[in-house]
Write a protein that holds these residues in place. Structure first.
Motif, PDB file in Angstrom:
ATOM      1  N   ILE A 178       6.982   5.101  39.236  1.00 41.14           N
ATOM      2  CA  ILE A 178       5.784   4.253  39.331  1.00 41.14           C
ATOM      3  C   ILE A 178       5.133   4.039  37.974  1.00 41.14           C
ATOM      4  O   ILE A 178       4.505   3.019  37.731  1.00 41.14           O
ATOM      5  N   LYS A 179       5.293   4.997  37.057  1.00 41.49           N
ATOM      6  CA  LYS A 179       4.647   4.903  35.744  1.00 41.49           C
ATOM      7  C   LYS A 179       5.228   3.775  34.904  1.00 41.49           C
ATOM      8  O   LYS A 179       4.489   3.007  34.305  1.00 41.49           O
ATOM      9  N   GLU A 217       1.400  -1.522  46.185  1.00 39.90           N
ATOM     10  CA  GLU A 217       0.463  -0.820  47.071  1.00 39.90           C
ATOM     11  C   GLU A 217       0.161   0.581  46.561  1.00 39.90           C
ATOM     12  O   GLU A 217      -0.979   1.039  46.606  1.00 39.90           O
ATOM     13  N   ARG A 218       1.184   1.259  46.074  1.00 35.77           N
ATOM     14  CA  ARG A 218       1.010   2.628  45.579  1.00 35.77           C
ATOM     15  C   ARG A 218       0.113   2.659  44.354  1.00 35.77           C
ATOM     16  O   ARG A 218      -0.767   3.514  44.233  1.00 35.77           O
ATOM     17  N   ARG A 219       0.348   1.718  43.425  1.00 32.99           N
ATOM     18  CA  ARG A 219      -0.497   1.651  42.225  1.00 32.99           C
ATOM     19  C   ARG A 219      -1.946   1.397  42.602  1.00 32.99           C
ATOM     20  O   ARG A 219      -2.860   2.004  42.042  1.00 32.99           O
ATOM     21  N   ASP A 248      -4.979   3.937  41.852  1.00 35.04           N
ATOM     22  CA  ASP A 248      -6.153   3.481  41.101  1.00 35.04           C
ATOM     23  C   ASP A 248      -7.436   3.743  41.887  1.00 35.04           C
ATOM     24  O   ASP A 248      -8.431   4.205  41.327  1.00 35.04           O
ATOM     25  N   ALA A 249      -7.406   3.455  43.190  1.00 33.39           N
ATOM     26  CA  ALA A 249      -8.585   3.699  44.027  1.00 33.39           C
ATOM     27  C   ALA A 249      -8.901   5.193  44.089  1.00 33.39           C
ATOM     28  O   ALA A 249     -10.074   5.585  44.039  1.00 33.39           O
ATOM     29  N   ARG A 250      -7.873   6.017  44.177  1.00 35.53           N
ATOM     30  CA  ARG A 250      -8.091   7.467  44.209  1.00 35.53           C
ATOM     31  C   ARG A 250      -8.697   7.962  42.904  1.00 35.53           C
ATOM     32  O   ARG A 250      -9.540   8.857  42.911  1.00 35.53           O
ATOM     33  N   THR A 251      -8.261   7.382  41.794  1.00 35.06           N
ATOM     34  CA  THR A 251      -8.806   7.793  40.498  1.00 35.06           C
ATOM     35  C   THR A 251     -10.295   7.498  40.438  1.00 35.06           C
ATOM     36  O   THR A 251     -11.089   8.348  40.028  1.00 35.06           O
ATOM     37  N   VAL A 252     -10.692   6.299  40.849  1.00 28.89           N
ATOM     38  CA  VAL A 252     -12.107   5.936  40.844  1.00 28.89           C
ATOM     39  C   VAL A 252     -12.879   6.857  41.791  1.00 28.89           C
ATOM     40  O   VAL A 252     -13.967   7.337  41.458  1.00 28.89           O
TER      41      VAL A 252
END
Length: 135
Positions: A41-42, A68-70, A74-78
């Motif tokens: 994914i990176k 979708e995973r990215r 991203d949402a989890r990071t925020v």
């Protein structure tokens, strides 16, 4: 039940996933999962497994999953950062109302350095954004 299964299964791992094609259309009516690829994914790498030739459908499913995973990561990071703000507020309340002198001695320098570092980075990034906005 087996007719409700997706055509692909993504086993999440540290930097992506192992991709399986799900097959329920066999004589034994068993669920078979054939590994078809490994996804990073990176960097966006998709490596077919063994001699597997990825079809257009495989590639489309993998690309959709990666998008979708990215977005999820991203949402989890925020969300993690917003939780950190909550923890900072709870820490302030703890320091003001419950912390003992020994506990404060234990955490003060480390916490002050971390907060100073974070503040420096945030101020620098904010200044960069403001300067870009003026150009």
């Amino acid at each position: 039940m087996s007719s409700d299964l997706p055509d692909y299964y993504f086993r999440v791992r540290e930097n992506g996933a192992v991709v399986f094609r799900v097959d329920t259309e066999n004589r034994q009516r068993r669920i078979e999962m054939d590994q078809i690829a490994v996804v990073n994914i990176k960097n966006g790498d998709v490596k077919p497994h063994g001699d597997t030739k990825l079809t257009k459908e495989d590639k489309a499913e993998i690309n959709a999953w990666m998008a979708e995973r990215r977005a999820l990561l991203d949402a989890r990071t925020v969300d993690d950062i917003l939780r950190t703000v909550d923890h900072l507020n709870l820490t302030s309340q703890w320091v003001q109302s419950k912390a003992t002198p020994d506990q404060l001695e234990q955490i003060t320098d480390t916490l002050l350095l971390a907060m100073h570092d974070l503040r420096s980075v945030l101020v620098r990034k904010k200044a960069d954004r403001l300067l870009k906005g003026k150009k």
